[in-house]
Enzyme design. Structure first.
Site, PDB file in Angstrom:
ATOM      1  N   TYR A 259       7.882  -6.171  -2.236  1.00 60.78           N
ATOM      2  CA  TYR A 259       6.507  -6.055  -2.718  1.00 60.78           C
ATOM      3  C   TYR A 259       5.963  -7.310  -3.401  1.00 60.78           C
ATOM      4  CZ  TYR A 259       5.674  -1.089  -1.808  1.00 60.78           C
ATOM      5  OH  TYR A 259       5.437   0.119  -1.208  1.00 60.78           O
TER       6      TYR A 259
ATOM      7  N   LYS B 226      20.360  -0.218   2.495  1.00 55.06           N
ATOM      8  CA  LYS B 226      20.559  -0.412   3.937  1.00 55.06           C
ATOM      9  C   LYS B 226      21.541  -1.575   4.086  1.00 55.06           C
ATOM     10  CE  LYS B 226      19.619   0.712   8.117  1.00 55.06           C
ATOM     11  NZ  LYS B 226      20.307   1.852   8.729  1.00 55.06           N
TER      12      LYS B 226
ATOM     13  N   ASP C  24       7.305   9.986  -0.841  1.00 57.99           N
ATOM     14  CA  ASP C  24       6.327  10.778  -0.074  1.00 57.99           C
ATOM     15  C   ASP C  24       7.056  11.920   0.649  1.00 57.99           C
ATOM     16  OD1 ASP C  24       4.047   9.246  -0.803  1.00 57.99           O
ATOM     17  OD2 ASP C  24       3.214   9.393   1.222  1.00 57.99           O
TER      18      ASP C  24
HETATM   19  C1  IPM Z   1       2.358   4.231  -4.203  1.00 56.44           C
HETATM   20  C2  IPM Z   1       1.456   3.539  -3.197  1.00 56.44           C
HETATM   21  C3  IPM Z   1       1.466   2.035  -3.403  1.00 56.44           C
HETATM   22  C4  IPM Z   1       2.893   1.554  -3.199  1.00 56.44           C
HETATM   23  C5  IPM Z   1       0.485   1.261  -2.501  1.00 56.44           C
HETATM   24  C6  IPM Z   1      -0.935   1.742  -2.685  1.00 56.44           C
HETATM   25  C7  IPM Z   1       0.559  -0.224  -2.692  1.00 56.44           C
HETATM   26  O1  IPM Z   1       1.813   3.900  -1.902  1.00 56.44           O
HETATM   27  O2  IPM Z   1       2.143   4.058  -5.413  1.00 56.44           O
HETATM   28  O3  IPM Z   1       3.249   4.978  -3.782  1.00 56.44           O
HETATM   29  O4  IPM Z   1       3.316   1.328  -2.065  1.00 56.44           O
HETATM   30  O5  IPM Z   1       3.596   1.411  -4.197  1.00 56.44           O
HETATM   31 MN    MN Z   2       3.320   5.482  -1.811  1.00 54.53          MN
END
Ligand code: IPM
Ligand code: MN
Ligand code: NAD
Length: 351
Positions: free
Chosen positions: A137, A188, A249
């Site tokens: 990131y 991984k 998620d």
């Molecule tokens: C999250 C989101 C963010 C991330 C995006 C919007 C950059 O998906 O907070 O989970 O990937 O961290």
């Molecule tokens: Mn996210």
């Protein structure tokens, strides 16, 4: 005692769910004399499109020195294709405030909302420690010969000894303090020889200091499968920034949906940021359809950060009660609006 909270509602349904979170925080503040004060910041896509502002350094400095917490909705707007404002604000705050723990509980509160067959709340009860300041990131990398047939795009994954060690230590310390029997680390390392070898070595080192905690490793692809197949295996999970994003998620889905997933971006003892896991949901924005419960649970995590864990428990219990009574928004099969769900939570809290 007073606690200063910076509020960034942000984009899309952030504008709808944050006011609901503030209703609950304000009601608890009035009932318990917590001394919460709120300051609103106009940041997000509208502001960016109006005057180009994303996240001024001076404001980051104010957050660091003058505030105890930030309460954030979501960032992301179809009008800002580059997503530059969201990166500057959300990732900017995570990096610049050094919020190295992205804490994401995955807890099924009501079995009816679990998409997995025959799972009970005790089967889906884990917490993910997502590394939040490095990995893939950081934007380290570059483009070469952009827009030509020979173009090259490199996104480098950064893994520092300090960064890897502090998130793994945080996961074990949490497991130890809260009586969790195991910590699972996911990487991984079968394919990624350099960075993930570092994760392997640090994980073994730290695990050796906690002989009472079962430490086990899974490759992240297997973790994804096992979270669906046997979620009861997991207590505390620690992983890197991108894998943590993806598996939370998945975690949101098995806990009843993205409208129920809460998070904290934490550096213990410092100004930390609390937000629902979901995004700005442009497809449903402005219609009163957004589920506010992820935001209310995030407000609960904020209260724990301020020193009131019993109030987080009360919020979670009230959310559970509201789910059990079926007072939910449309995506969960109900008919209530965003604010009607909050009304139900306030009623369950007796406020
Ligand atoms: C999250 C989101 C963010 C991330 C995006 C919007 C950059 O998906 O907070 O989970 O990937 O961290
Ligand atoms: Mn996210
Ligand atoms: P999203 O989480 O916004 O939406 C995914 C799906 O879930 C959509 O169908 C949406 O309607 C639904 N949904 C999300 N939250 C809901 C809620 N509270 N109640 C009911 N339904 C809900 O993800 P996306 O569509 O991929 O992203 C939209 C924008 O948000 C993008 O710009 C993305 O980058 C951004 N985003 C921001 C954050 C953040 O600020 N932390 C997190 C994720 C995505």
């Amino acid at each position: 005692m007073s606690h200063r909270i910076a509020v960034i509602a942000g984009d899309g349904i952030g504008q709808e769910v944050i006011p609901e979170g503030l209703r609950v925080l304000t009601a608890l503040d009035e009932a318990h004399g917590l001394g919460l004060t709120f300051e609103h910041f106009d940041l997000g896509a509208d502001r960016y499109l109006r005057d180009g502002t994303t996240m001024p350094d001076a404001l980051v400095e104010r957050f660091r020195t003058e505030f105890d917490a930030i309460f954030l909705g979501a960032l992301g707007d179809p009008r800002v294709k580059s997503n530059v404002h969201a990166r500057d604000i959300l990732l900017g705050l995570r990096f610049k405030l050094d919020l190295f723990i992205n804490l994401r509980p995955v807890q099924l509160l009501d079995a009816r909302y679990c998409p997995l067959a025959d799972k009970q709340p005790e089967d889906v009860d884990m917490i993910v420690f997502r590394e939040n300041t490095e990995g893939l990131y950081t934007g380290v990398g570059g483009q070469f010969k952009r827009g030509t047939p020979d173009e090259v795009a490199i996104e480098a994954e950064m893994n520092t000894r300090k960064g890897v060690e502090r998130i793994i230590r945080a996961a074990f310390a949490f497991a130890d303090q809260h009586g969790h029997p195991s910590v699972c680390m996911a990487d991984k390392s079968n394919a990624m020889r350099h960075g993930h070898d570092l994760w392997q070595r640090v994980f073994r080192e730290v695990a050796a200091e906690y002989s009472d905690i079962e430490a086990f490793h899974l490759y992240v692809d297997v973790l994804a499968m096992e979270m669906v197949r046997r979620p009861d295996r997991f207590d505390v999970i620690v992983t890197n920034n991108l894998f943590g994003d993806i598996v939370t998620d998945l975690g949101a889905a098995i806990q009843g949906g993205i409208g129920l997933a809460a998070s904290g971006n934490v550096n213990p003892g410092r100004c930390s940021l609390f937000e629902p896991v979901h995004g700005s949901a442009p497809d449903i924005a402005g219609q009163g359809l957004a589920n506010p419960l992820a935001t209310l649970l995030s407000a609960g995590m904020l209260l724990t950060h301020l020193g009131y864990p019993e109030l987080e428990t009360r919020i979670r219990d009230a959310v559970r009660q509201v789910l059990l009574s079926g007072q939910v928004t449309q995506e969960l099969g109900g008919e209530l609006t965003t604010s009607a769900v909050t009304d139900a939570v306030l009623a369950a809290l007796g406020l």
